[in-house]
Design a protein around this motif. Structure first.
Motif, PDB file in Angstrom:
ATOM      1  N   MET A 810       0.708  -1.635   0.171  1.00  0.00           N
ATOM      2  CA  MET A 810      -0.422   0.012   0.336  1.00  0.00           C
ATOM      3  C   MET A 810       1.074   1.144   0.104  1.00  0.00           C
ATOM      4  SD  MET A 810      -3.526  -1.492  -0.443  1.00  0.00           S
ATOM      5  CE  MET A 810      -4.045  -0.126  -0.029  1.00  0.00           C
ATOM      6  N   ARG A 811       0.769   1.826  -1.109  1.00  0.00           N
ATOM      7  CA  ARG A 811       1.119   3.526  -1.307  1.00  0.00           C
ATOM      8  C   ARG A 811       0.650   4.222  -1.456  1.00  0.00           C
ATOM      9  NH1 ARG A 811       6.753   1.626  -1.725  1.00  0.00           N
ATOM     10  NH2 ARG A 811       7.513  -0.770  -2.603  1.00  0.00           N
ATOM     11  N   PRO A 812       0.562   5.351  -1.010  1.00  0.00           N
ATOM     12  CA  PRO A 812       0.645   6.892  -1.544  1.00  0.00           C
ATOM     13  C   PRO A 812      -0.364   6.989  -2.713  1.00  0.00           C
ATOM     14  CG  PRO A 812       1.825   7.603   0.398  1.00  0.00           C
ATOM     15  CD  PRO A 812       2.072   5.856   0.037  1.00  0.00           C
ATOM     16  N   SER A 813      -1.813   7.816  -2.727  1.00  0.00           N
ATOM     17  CA  SER A 813      -1.633   7.982  -4.317  1.00  0.00           C
ATOM     18  C   SER A 813      -0.926   9.164  -4.644  1.00  0.00           C
ATOM     19  CB  SER A 813      -3.528   7.393  -4.966  1.00  0.00           C
ATOM     20  OG  SER A 813      -3.858   8.669  -3.791  1.00  0.00           O
ATOM     21  N   ASP A 814      -0.908  10.041  -4.120  1.00  0.00           N
ATOM     22  CA  ASP A 814      -0.639  11.037  -4.508  1.00  0.00           C
ATOM     23  C   ASP A 814       0.084  11.498  -5.777  1.00  0.00           C
ATOM     24  OD1 ASP A 814      -2.512  11.813  -2.130  1.00  0.00           O
ATOM     25  OD2 ASP A 814      -0.940  13.268  -1.402  1.00  0.00           O
ATOM     26  N   THR A 854      -9.814  15.979  -1.258  1.00  0.00           N
ATOM     27  CA  THR A 854      -9.236  15.912  -0.436  1.00  0.00           C
ATOM     28  C   THR A 854      -7.981  16.162   0.400  1.00  0.00           C
ATOM     29  OG1 THR A 854     -11.165  15.001   0.941  1.00  0.00           O
ATOM     30  CG2 THR A 854      -9.430  15.313   2.569  1.00  0.00           C
ATOM     31  N   TRP A 855      -6.698  16.417   0.530  1.00  0.00           N
ATOM     32  CA  TRP A 855      -5.817  16.024  -0.238  1.00  0.00           C
ATOM     33  C   TRP A 855      -4.846  15.968   2.028  1.00  0.00           C
ATOM     34  CZ3 TRP A 855      -3.478  15.686  -4.540  1.00  0.00           C
ATOM     35  CH2 TRP A 855      -4.267  16.102  -5.783  1.00  0.00           C
ATOM     36  N   GLU A 856      -3.667  15.155   1.423  1.00  0.00           N
ATOM     37  CA  GLU A 856      -3.424  15.184   2.671  1.00  0.00           C
ATOM     38  C   GLU A 856      -2.982  16.236   3.249  1.00  0.00           C
ATOM     39  OE1 GLU A 856      -3.155  12.472   4.533  1.00  0.00           O
ATOM     40  OE2 GLU A 856      -4.124  10.953   3.386  1.00  0.00           O
ATOM     41  N   ASP A 857      -2.499  16.424   5.714  1.00  0.00           N
ATOM     42  CA  ASP A 857      -2.460  18.040   5.753  1.00  0.00           C
ATOM     43  C   ASP A 857      -0.821  17.934   5.370  1.00  0.00           C
ATOM     44  OD1 ASP A 857      -5.028  17.534   6.698  1.00  0.00           O
ATOM     45  OD2 ASP A 857      -4.428  16.327   8.390  1.00  0.00           O
ATOM     46  N   ASN A 858      -0.055  16.575   5.290  1.00  0.00           N
ATOM     47  CA  ASN A 858       1.901  16.900   4.932  1.00  0.00           C
ATOM     48  C   ASN A 858       2.133  17.183   3.459  1.00  0.00           C
ATOM     49  OD1 ASN A 858       0.882  14.986   4.942  1.00  0.00           O
ATOM     50  ND2 ASN A 858       2.414  13.946   6.057  1.00  0.00           N
ATOM     51  N   GLU A 927       6.562  23.717  12.336  1.00  0.00           N
ATOM     52  CA  GLU A 927       6.968  22.547  11.836  1.00  0.00           C
ATOM     53  C   GLU A 927       7.285  22.828   9.925  1.00  0.00           C
ATOM     54  OE1 GLU A 927       2.893  23.089  13.529  1.00  0.00           O
ATOM     55  OE2 GLU A 927       4.994  23.598  13.759  1.00  0.00           O
ATOM     56  N   THR A 928       6.404  23.560   9.767  1.00  0.00           N
ATOM     57  CA  THR A 928       6.485  23.943   8.261  1.00  0.00           C
ATOM     58  C   THR A 928       7.043  24.967   7.471  1.00  0.00           C
ATOM     59  OG1 THR A 928       4.639  25.155   8.227  1.00  0.00           O
ATOM     60  CG2 THR A 928       4.099  22.391   8.250  1.00  0.00           C
ATOM     61  N   LEU A 929       8.204  25.336   7.914  1.00  0.00           N
ATOM     62  CA  LEU A 929       9.023  26.512   7.525  1.00  0.00           C
ATOM     63  C   LEU A 929       9.729  25.528   6.486  1.00  0.00           C
ATOM     64  CD1 LEU A 929      10.255  28.785  10.384  1.00  0.00           C
ATOM     65  CD2 LEU A 929       8.188  29.316   8.925  1.00  0.00           C
ATOM     66  N   LYS A 930       9.899  24.514   6.386  1.00  0.00           N
ATOM     67  CA  LYS A 930      11.110  23.649   5.256  1.00  0.00           C
ATOM     68  C   LYS A 930      10.128  24.012   4.513  1.00  0.00           C
ATOM     69  CE  LYS A 930      14.029  20.297   4.548  1.00  0.00           C
ATOM     70  NZ  LYS A 930      14.734  18.879   5.151  1.00  0.00           N
TER      71      LYS A 930
END
Length: 1008
Positions: A810-814, A854-858, A927-930
């Protein structure tokens, strides 16, 4: 222009997927461009609008032709000489080595004029520093390596053309089986201590304390239980030896050897011999390696061809001690076998030790009364003798002639009574001798001249009794070289005819002859007569199992040397014998072998299916699993040997039936690997079918295949690709200008794909096929059908799951969705607008779907998609698009650069920019600056490539993004330096002066 597409698409049908787009990405009314994107964000609308106004998008005008010319590499003639960058480098080691401490060698490259040093070449000769260090640090490993090399050299002393015993072992175990109960009777002696006693004391202890120790008797064992017990004894031997319990190890070997005197279940004796001699071989190897390890001097092992003089006294004394212990064994059979097992150890004592022991051991066998036990003892002695002294042929011949002289014992009362008690007939009893005699004869015939071998064969047959001559003849044909037998086929047939049927069955003799003729060709003039003589005997066999065992062998001979007429006759005879009482159900392996041999030699499938009895032969495979395996075998042969496409109706009908059989075997329990294999075979067949210019017949074949193979998704995918290819082939033939007939045909092809795609389960397979089929429809001027495909793809995007299975994981589909959408955007550039759907209706519909997904938050994939949309919208504003579809007017032609159309694109672009900037604001947390830094630089590069930086607001936005990328110290300094160098280089080009000012406004901040 009025903002409405003109020409080319005005009369298109409106059939296809009906879509209702939300107002977020479309104008207030179709055909009118008002205020697009002013209230797009459902949350924070004011902030989004302000961002859009501050960063108003202006795409730069591009001349793709001049850009392409400017980017071309300058052509400079080069004289490579012998050098080419793709030519493999051949390193040759020079004769002279540099005498330095590293032990490196000087190398020369054959593809370069310079002398190159190859750091890997020294590994080949073991002179590299790591190898030298490892050898010095671990002498035991070096010793083991030398021992393995010596064992390999000694095992190959007889040459690779000599079939080793290990090849025969499995066949014997599989052939000689029993359902009767077996027993093992073991007396292991005293277990109170394993102190190595002197030989006389050991004997004395046996006489004085005959009941001391453990007496184990295992009764009522099945064949598998018996084999497991023997394997346990083999492991016990190794464990006892490794724990330095040498006496216990010797006891195990002695007791196992005694089992070879037991012929209670006589039909299992050959398999018992194989199992017990495995233990003897293990023991012999352990003793030899033990004595060899005692010969080490300063951790240096003896050379391969050592002499007894180089063996120290301790090793010799230990070796003699072993022989003395074995000599004190009272019973003949264990004494013989254990001494034969360590025969190789005579090398430590004297040069003539082996040559002196072999005759003595041969004479010892004369004391064994049972002829079956004796012949296997001779076979073991010949096997050991061939391993240690293959040049000593005298003992081999002596063993064989001793067997011939004593074989008459089978007519004695002892053997006959034993056979009566066990209910074994003479023909079955004689087959038990075959493995031993085959091996003895193989050893005798190895490298023997043909004349000598033939004379030996004739003299042996003359010496034998009636029963023995057939048995010996069978062993001769099994042991001698195939070309020797094939060259004298008629002589052997004559001898077979003279044999007594009651002793050894003639059909087994013909089977052995057939096995040789499958490996070597007889004289051409004798081939038909050989087949006739053999088949006269085979066809008279009443027992179906005997018949099929012989027929299986001779089918190969028939296929090799004769035409389809003879093959058809043989197949018909097999059907005749195996159909009554459904005898074929017990002979599936042999029938499968026949099919394999037929398709091996007749791989022209037009010729194969013209064999009248071939398909009726397939009907005998009633068991589904076997039938499917046979079908797979046939299809593999077809794919391997069929070089050209075919439209032969006989081949097509037969192979469709075979493929249908494979397809129908698929059920809910079928493994995915099996489904993939079946689908690959069916797809290979589909690819090989071609009706040439008869495209309608080709499409009919694909339609029929779809109905037949609907349960295998890879086959449906292949059919869709094949139909799309057929449509493009039609376009090529018509040179892009379809007639009414061909236009209707390609629409039928498109309809085939549109109907088939929804039946697939993989969502990304459906998406990609919708896109691919839409591109094919567009290339064939089927605009309504192309719109339907693209609408279906847009409607399917919301159904993409968050996780998908890729190779069982199982892998992310993005990432997969991002790749698909980028390809989709590239296609949408050339898709003309529909006159009834409004401006850029497909782009807006796709943006609606992306917005609602609906996209993943990260995940930042949504913003990356929006950035790619900007690439698309910027390309749409150009006066002439970078690419087109032949005979299809894209929006650059339909709108002709209409200002309202461009304004609509710009407003849509502003909305996309607003979405991107809003997302960047949400990444302001620590935590999201990068991620914010990376996206800012990514968006900056998009503006740099596609935006018009002469616009002040866009110029300022790019500067802000540059500073944002560096603000918190997460920027990739190396990338930013290269980007700035690129801007400075571009500023020197004509009409790029504004890049100079931009470069001055882009500072590089140090991380310190």
């Amino acid at each position: 222009g009025t903002g409405t597409p003109t020409g080319g698409g005005g009369n298109r049908e409106t059939r296809g997927v009906q879509m209702t787009f939300t107002t977020a990405w479309r104008c207030a009314e179709p055909g009118q461009c008002r205020g697009a994107g002013t209230a797009l964000l459902r949350d924070g609308a004011a902030a989004g609008s302000r961002a859009g106004r501050d960063g108003r998008w202006h795409a730069r005008s591009r001349n793709y032709v001049s850009e392409s010319e400017a980017c071309k590499l300058e052509s400079v003639p080069l004289d490579f000489g012998d050098y080419h960058p793709l030519k493999p480098i051949t390193v040759t080691e020079s004769k002279t080595k540099k005498m330095n401490r590293k032990g490196s060698t000087s190398s020369t490259s054959s593809s370069s004029s310079n002398s190159l040093m190859d750091p890997l070449s020294s590994v080949l000769d073991g002179t590299d520093p790591l190898s030298l260090f490892a050898a010095a640090a671990d002498p035991v490993t070096a010793l083991d390596g030398a021992r393995r090399k010596r064992d390999k050299d000694e095992s190959s002393a007889v040459g690779s053309d000599f079939e080793p015993w290990s090849n025969k072992r499995g066949d014997i175990l599989a052939r000689y089986t029993t359902t009767e109960k077996l027993s093992i009777n073991l007396y292991m002696g005293s277990e109170k201590g394993d102190t190595l006693l002197p030989s006389l004391l050991l004997l004395f202890s046996r006489f004085v304390f005959p009941y001391q120790g453990s007496q184990k008797e295992l009764l009522n064992l099945t064949q598998q239980d018996y084999m497991n017990r023997i394997e346990e004894l083999n492991q016990s031997l190794k464990d006892a030896w490794s724990s330095d319990q040498k006496v216990k190890a010797l006891k195990i070997v002695i007791q196992c050897s005694k089992l070879l005197s037991d012929t209670t279940v006589i039909q299992f004796y050959p398999s018992k011999f194989v199992l017990i001699t495995d233990i003897l071989d293990t023991f012999g190897k352990l003793v030899y390696e033990r004595i060899l390890s005692m010969c080490m001097d300063n951790r240096v092992s003896l050379p391969d061809n050592f002499s007894p003089e180089s063996v120290n006294d301790t090793a010799k004394e230990t070796c003699l001690n072993w022989f003395f212990k074995i000599a004190s064994i009272r019973e003949l059979i264990p004494r013989f076998y254990v001494e034969a097992a360590i025969l190789k150890c005579n090398k430590f004592l004297s040069k003539t030790g082996i040559s002196e022991c072999l005759p003595r051991l041969t004479s010892m066998i004369r004391g064994i009364g049972d002829p079956l036990v004796a012949v296997y003892a001779r076979a073991y002695l010949c096997r050991v003798g061939m391993e240690v002294a293959p040049q000593l042929k005298e003992s081999l011949n002596k063993n064989f002639f001793d067997f011939l002289l004593t074989f008459k014992q089978i007519h004695g009362d002892t053997v006959q009574n034993q056979l009566v008690v066990q209910g074994v007939e003479i023909p079955l009893y004689l087959t038990l001798y075959s493995p031993a005699i085959d091996w003895i004869l193989q050893c005798i015939a190895y490298h023997a001249p043909d004349v000598t071998t033939f004379e030996l064969m004739l003299s042996c047959i003359d010496l034998c009794c009636v029963h023995c001559s057939a048995l010996l003849l069978n062993s001769i044909m099994s042991a001698f070289r195939a070309d020797f037998i094939a060259a004298r086929s008629m002589d052997f047939i004559a001898m077979i005819k003279e044999c007594d049927e009651s002793g050894f069955p003639k059909h087994l003799l013909f089977r052995s002859l057939g096995l040789n003729l499958a490996l070597a060709d007889p004289p051409e003039n004798d081939r038909l007569q050989i087949l006739n003589e053999a088949w006269k005997v085979i066809t008279k066999l009443k027992n179906p199992q005997d018949y099929i065992n012989c027929a299986e062998v001779w089918v190969e001979y028939t296929c090799r040397h004769f035409t389809k007429r003879e093959v058809n006759t043989v197949l018909a005879d097999v059907i005749k014998h195996m159909t009554p009482d459904r005898a074929f159900e017990d002979a599936y392996p042999q029938l499968q072998s026949i099919i394999q041999k037929v398709i091996t030699y007749i791989y022209d499938f037009a010729l194969l299916f013209s064999v009248e009895k071939f398909l009726p032969f397939l009907d005998m495979f009633q068991k589904e699993s076997v039938r499917v395996e046979v079908c797979k075998c046939i299809m593999e042969s077809f794919i391997k040997h069929q070089q050209e496409s075919t439209k032969d109706p006989v081949i097509l009908n037969a192979l469709l039936h075979i493929c249908k059989t494979m397809h129908d075997s698929v059920n809910a329990l079928t493994l995915e690997d099996e489904k993939r294999m079946l689908a690959a075979l069916i797809n290979g067949f589909i690819k090989m079918v071609s009706f040439g210019r008869d495209f309608e017949q080709q499409l009919s074949f694909y339609v029929e295949s779809r109905s037949m193979f609907c349960n295998l998704e890879p086959v449906l995918v292949q059919l869709i690709h094949s139909v799309n290819q057929l449509a493009m082939e039609t376009r090529r033939v018509m040179k892009g200008s379809h007639s009414r007939k061909t236009a209707a045909f390609v629409r039928a092809c498109v309809a085939f794909c549109f109907i088939t795609i929804p039946s697939l389960s993989s969502i990304f397979t459906r998406l990609n096929l919708y896109l691919h089929s839409g591109q094919v429809a567009l290339a064939n001027q089927c605009l309504s059908q192309a719109d339907a495909f693209f609408k279906a793809a847009v409607s399917l995007v919301p159904e993409v799951p968050k996780m998908i299975s890729v190779d069982g994981k199982m892998r992310p589909s993005d990432a997969f969705l991002l790749e698909f959408l980028c390809n989709f955007f590239s296609t949408l550039l050339v898709v003309p607008d529909h006159p009834e759907q409004g401006v850029l209706f497909l782009v807006r519909g796709l943006l609606n779907v992306i917005q609602d997904y609906t996209w993943e938050d990260n995940s930042d994939d949504k913003v990356r998609i929006y950035t790619n949309v900007l690439h698309l919208l910027s390309a749409m504003t150009q006066e002439a698009y970078i690419y087109h579809v032949d005979k299809v007017d894209s929006n650059d032609t339909l709108y002709g650069g209409d200002s309202k159309f461009l304004a609509e694109i710009n407003k849509l672009s502003e909305t996309v920019v607003s979405q991107i900037l809003d997302h960047l604001k949400t990444l302001g947390k620590e935590e999201t600056l990068k991620r914010q830094s990376q996206l800012a630089l990514y968006f900056f590069n998009t503006i740099l490539a596609h935006g018009d930086l002469r616009n002040n607001r866009l110029n300022q936005l790019s500067v802000n993004l540059w500073n944002l990328a560096q603000k918190h110290g997460f920027a990739d300094t190396k990338t930013m330096v290269k980007t700035l160098e690129y801007i400075k280089r571009r500023s020197q080009e004509p009409a790029m002066n504004h890049f100079t000012e931009l470069a001055l406004r882009l500072p590089l901040q140090s991380r310190t």
